[in-house]
Design a protein around this motif. Structure first.
Motif, PDB file in Angstrom:
ATOM      1  N   GLY A   1      -0.590   5.314  -1.833  1.00 50.31           N
ATOM      2  CA  GLY A   1      -1.383   6.080  -0.883  1.00 50.31           C
ATOM      3  C   GLY A   1      -2.021   5.276   0.233  1.00 50.31           C
ATOM      4  O   GLY A   1      -2.808   5.821   0.996  1.00 50.31           O
ATOM      5  N   GLN A   2      -1.683   4.001   0.356  1.00 53.77           N
ATOM      6  CA  GLN A   2      -2.253   3.151   1.402  1.00 53.77           C
ATOM      7  C   GLN A   2      -1.287   3.092   2.586  1.00 53.77           C
ATOM      8  O   GLN A   2      -0.173   2.581   2.465  1.00 53.77           O
ATOM      9  CB  GLN A   2      -2.510   1.741   0.869  1.00 53.77           C
ATOM     10  CG  GLN A   2      -3.432   1.694  -0.322  1.00 53.77           C
ATOM     11  CD  GLN A   2      -4.848   2.089   0.053  1.00 53.77           C
ATOM     12  OE1 GLN A   2      -5.365   1.719   1.098  1.00 53.77           O
ATOM     13  NE2 GLN A   2      -5.473   2.869  -0.809  1.00 53.77           N
ATOM     14  N   SER A   3      -1.704   3.607   3.727  1.00 52.83           N
ATOM     15  CA  SER A   3      -0.792   3.739   4.863  1.00 52.83           C
ATOM     16  C   SER A   3      -0.280   2.387   5.370  1.00 52.83           C
ATOM     17  O   SER A   3       0.833   2.321   5.894  1.00 52.83           O
ATOM     18  CB  SER A   3      -1.460   4.511   6.001  1.00 52.83           C
ATOM     19  OG  SER A   3      -2.597   3.816   6.471  1.00 52.83           O
ATOM     20  N   GLN A   4      -1.042   1.319   5.200  1.00 48.94           N
ATOM     21  CA  GLN A   4      -0.549   0.022   5.684  1.00 48.94           C
ATOM     22  C   GLN A   4       0.706  -0.400   4.933  1.00 48.94           C
ATOM     23  O   GLN A   4       1.578  -1.061   5.495  1.00 48.94           O
ATOM     24  CB  GLN A   4      -1.627  -1.066   5.639  1.00 48.94           C
ATOM     25  CG  GLN A   4      -2.052  -1.511   4.269  1.00 48.94           C
ATOM     26  CD  GLN A   4      -3.289  -0.779   3.764  1.00 48.94           C
ATOM     27  OE1 GLN A   4      -3.588   0.334   4.185  1.00 48.94           O
ATOM     28  NE2 GLN A   4      -4.006  -1.409   2.845  1.00 48.94           N
ATOM     29  N   TRP A   5       0.844   0.013   3.674  1.00 49.03           N
ATOM     30  CA  TRP A   5       2.053  -0.311   2.912  1.00 49.03           C
ATOM     31  C   TRP A   5       3.214   0.558   3.350  1.00 49.03           C
ATOM     32  O   TRP A   5       4.371   0.124   3.305  1.00 49.03           O
ATOM     33  CB  TRP A   5       1.797  -0.195   1.420  1.00 49.03           C
ATOM     34  CG  TRP A   5       0.915  -1.303   0.950  1.00 49.03           C
ATOM     35  CD1 TRP A   5      -0.392  -1.202   0.592  1.00 49.03           C
ATOM     36  CD2 TRP A   5       1.257  -2.691   0.853  1.00 49.03           C
ATOM     37  NE1 TRP A   5      -0.876  -2.451   0.270  1.00 49.03           N
ATOM     38  CE2 TRP A   5       0.119  -3.381   0.420  1.00 49.03           C
ATOM     39  CE3 TRP A   5       2.415  -3.412   1.087  1.00 49.03           C
ATOM     40  CZ2 TRP A   5       0.100  -4.748   0.215  1.00 49.03           C
ATOM     41  CZ3 TRP A   5       2.399  -4.783   0.886  1.00 49.03           C
ATOM     42  CH2 TRP A   5       1.255  -5.438   0.453  1.00 49.03           C
ATOM     43  N   LEU A   6       2.932   1.771   3.774  1.00 45.31           N
ATOM     44  CA  LEU A   6       3.979   2.616   4.345  1.00 45.31           C
ATOM     45  C   LEU A   6       4.564   1.944   5.578  1.00 45.31           C
ATOM     46  O   LEU A   6       5.786   1.805   5.706  1.00 45.31           O
ATOM     47  CB  LEU A   6       3.422   3.996   4.696  1.00 45.31           C
ATOM     48  CG  LEU A   6       4.339   4.921   5.482  1.00 45.31           C
ATOM     49  CD1 LEU A   6       5.574   5.277   4.667  1.00 45.31           C
ATOM     50  CD2 LEU A   6       3.594   6.167   5.910  1.00 45.31           C
ATOM     51  N   TYR A   7       3.699   1.480   6.477  1.00 42.63           N
ATOM     52  CA  TYR A   7       4.171   0.858   7.717  1.00 42.63           C
ATOM     53  C   TYR A   7       4.842  -0.490   7.452  1.00 42.63           C
ATOM     54  O   TYR A   7       5.875  -0.801   8.046  1.00 42.63           O
ATOM     55  CB  TYR A   7       3.015   0.695   8.703  1.00 42.63           C
ATOM     56  CG  TYR A   7       2.342   2.008   9.025  1.00 42.63           C
ATOM     57  CD1 TYR A   7       3.082   3.145   9.339  1.00 42.63           C
ATOM     58  CD2 TYR A   7       0.964   2.142   8.972  1.00 42.63           C
ATOM     59  CE1 TYR A   7       2.475   4.350   9.615  1.00 42.63           C
ATOM     60  CE2 TYR A   7       0.347   3.348   9.248  1.00 42.63           C
ATOM     61  CZ  TYR A   7       1.112   4.447   9.575  1.00 42.63           C
ATOM     62  OH  TYR A   7       0.501   5.648   9.841  1.00 42.63           O
ATOM     63  N   ALA A   8       4.268  -1.274   6.558  1.00 48.39           N
ATOM     64  CA  ALA A   8       4.887  -2.557   6.217  1.00 48.39           C
ATOM     65  C   ALA A   8       6.253  -2.331   5.580  1.00 48.39           C
ATOM     66  O   ALA A   8       7.205  -3.080   5.845  1.00 48.39           O
ATOM     67  CB  ALA A   8       3.987  -3.337   5.269  1.00 48.39           C
ATOM     68  N   GLY A   9       6.374  -1.296   4.771  1.00 52.01           N
ATOM     69  CA  GLY A   9       7.651  -0.977   4.146  1.00 52.01           C
ATOM     70  C   GLY A   9       8.703  -0.543   5.142  1.00 52.01           C
ATOM     71  O   GLY A   9       9.872  -0.928   5.041  1.00 52.01           O
ATOM     72  N   ILE A  10       8.284   0.246   6.122  1.00 51.36           N
ATOM     73  CA  ILE A  10       9.224   0.680   7.158  1.00 51.36           C
ATOM     74  C   ILE A  10       9.742  -0.519   7.937  1.00 51.36           C
ATOM     75  O   ILE A  10      10.957  -0.648   8.166  1.00 51.36           O
ATOM     76  CB  ILE A  10       8.564   1.719   8.089  1.00 51.36           C
ATOM     77  CG1 ILE A  10       8.335   3.027   7.331  1.00 51.36           C
ATOM     78  CG2 ILE A  10       9.417   1.956   9.331  1.00 51.36           C
ATOM     79  CD1 ILE A  10       7.486   4.040   8.066  1.00 51.36           C
ATOM     80  N   VAL A  11       8.844  -1.406   8.333  1.00 50.34           N
ATOM     81  CA  VAL A  11       9.252  -2.605   9.074  1.00 50.34           C
ATOM     82  C   VAL A  11      10.173  -3.475   8.220  1.00 50.34           C
ATOM     83  O   VAL A  11      11.205  -3.959   8.688  1.00 50.34           O
ATOM     84  CB  VAL A  11       8.015  -3.403   9.551  1.00 50.34           C
ATOM     85  CG1 VAL A  11       8.413  -4.750  10.111  1.00 50.34           C
ATOM     86  CG2 VAL A  11       7.241  -2.593  10.578  1.00 50.34           C
TER      87      VAL A  11
END
Length: 62
Positions: free
Chosen positions: A35-45
């Motif tokens: 649920g941490q959005s920074q991990w969503l973005y890091a994962g996408i990158v």
């Protein structure tokens, strides 16, 4: 490096990126990353880097 090793490394990076994205989006539970959005973005990158690595590993040489 051989093409096989390059492909395996790129697939590993891609898989890590997908897992991080799913955890960041809250799809995969049970982690401090859930649920941490920074991990969503890091994962996408990270997944995009993995895809670029696959393209690089499989480019044709002339």
């Amino acid at each position: 490096m051989t093409r096989l090793i390059k492909n395996l490394l790129a697939l590993l990076v891609l898989a890590v990126g997908v897992v991080w994205s799913l955890q960041g989006a809250g799809v995969v539970q049970g982690s401090f990353m859930t649920g941490q959005s920074q991990w969503l973005y890091a994962g996408i990158v990270t997944a995009l880097v993995g895809l670029a690595g696959l393209a690089w590993a499989n480019r044709s040489r002339q």
